[in-house]
Write a protein that holds these residues in place. Structure first.
Motif, PDB file in Angstrom:
ATOM      1  N   ARG A  73      62.789  29.638  -7.234  1.00  0.00           N
ATOM      2  CA  ARG A  73      63.396  29.499  -5.915  1.00  0.00           C
ATOM      3  C   ARG A  73      64.598  28.563  -5.977  1.00  0.00           C
ATOM      4  O   ARG A  73      65.622  28.801  -5.321  1.00  0.00           O
TER       5      ARG A  73
ATOM      6  N   ARG B 135      55.495  34.188  -5.400  1.00  0.00           N
ATOM      7  CA  ARG B 135      55.158  34.109  -3.981  1.00  0.00           C
ATOM      8  C   ARG B 135      53.897  34.903  -3.687  1.00  0.00           C
ATOM      9  O   ARG B 135      53.027  34.460  -2.921  1.00  0.00           O
TER      10      ARG B 135
ATOM     11  N   GLU C  50      60.664  35.105  -8.369  1.00  0.00           N
ATOM     12  CA  GLU C  50      60.242  34.342  -7.196  1.00  0.00           C
ATOM     13  C   GLU C  50      59.259  35.149  -6.358  1.00  0.00           C
ATOM     14  O   GLU C  50      58.242  34.619  -5.886  1.00  0.00           O
TER      15      GLU C  50
ATOM     16  N   GLU D 281      64.667  23.632   1.740  1.00  0.00           N
ATOM     17  CA  GLU D 281      63.749  24.569   2.358  1.00  0.00           C
ATOM     18  C   GLU D 281      63.919  24.493   3.866  1.00  0.00           C
ATOM     19  O   GLU D 281      64.479  23.531   4.399  1.00  0.00           O
TER      20      GLU D 281
END
Length: 232
Positions: free
Chosen positions: A100, A43, A39, A219
């Motif tokens: 994620r 990112r 992740e 999120e």
């Protein structure tokens, strides 16, 4: 040399891990760290795309306003380049969301219950869900949602800056009173250019604000539904 799938010992190696809680906890810990590293990698790729977009935008705008003789359509070229980077970043975001989502499964159903057992599990079948995702990895969100997400986060603002810069560039450097004709590009009339630009930004605005059901797993989103909460 790969193991024989018909060998009972090979076939049940996963079952033996599941029967030993301490061994399983160690395996899950390593799996979590691996997913977290993936992740983080994706990112950073998202950040790199945004950095390149801002850098190119700055260079094009500096050149566009450095001289009245420089054509205004260089700003529109910046719009095209920014759109290309938006699509690249949306594709990367879909890959980022895969890892994620796995991390969120770990956090919600392993770490959170360990810290507060009374709350129970968020997903009663989380292990089966994670197992299936390891067997057949798939993206979790559509390209449209990924584009809308990146627009809302950063690219709508960047494109808005380019739109303002283009309008200002066309009007500020007009030899006489500014008119639609000043937006002409070669043999393409200014009115046609304005219509195309307006249509494009209307589409961008619609994609950004159009209500949709979120597919991404939980999120941080403040105020969309009146409170902090996930999509499920």
């Amino acid at each position: 040399m790969s193991g024989d799938q018909n060998d009972p010992d090979e076939a049940h190696v996963g079952k033996s891990i599941d029967d030993d809680p301490s061994y399983l906890s160690s395996i899950l810990g390593h799996a979590y760290r691996g997913e977290l590293d993936r992740e983080t990698t994706w990112r950073s790729r998202l950040d790199q795309t945004t950095t390149w977009t801002v850098t190119i935008m700055a260079a094009l705008l500096t050149w566009a306003f450095s001289s009245p003789d420089n054509p205004h359509y260089i700003v529109l070229i910046g719009v095209i380049i920014t759109t290309v980077f938006l699509l690249i970043e949306a594709r990367r975001y879909r890959d980022y969301d895969v890892y994620r989502s796995r991390i969120r499964l770990f956090q919600q159903n392993l770490f959170a219950p360990a810290l507060d057992p009374d709350r129970g599990l968020e997903h009663s079948d989380w292990r089966a869900e994670l197992s299936e995702d390891y067997r057949r990895p798939t993206v979790k969100i559509s390209l449209r949602e990924a584009i809308a997400h990146r627009l809302k986060r950063i690219y709508a603002a960047l494109l808005g800056v380019l739109l303002f810069a283009w309008v200002f560039r066309v009007t500020a450097f007009a030899p006489t009173r500014a008119s639609v004709d000043d937006a002409a590009i070669g043999t393409v009339p200014g009115s046609v250019v304005v219509v195309i630009v307006a249509a494009y930004f209307l589409v961008v605005a619609a994609v950004t604000v159009w209500p949709r059901e979120r597919e991404a797993k939980e999120e941080f989103r403040e105020g969309e539904y009146g409170e902090w909460k996930g999509s499920e």
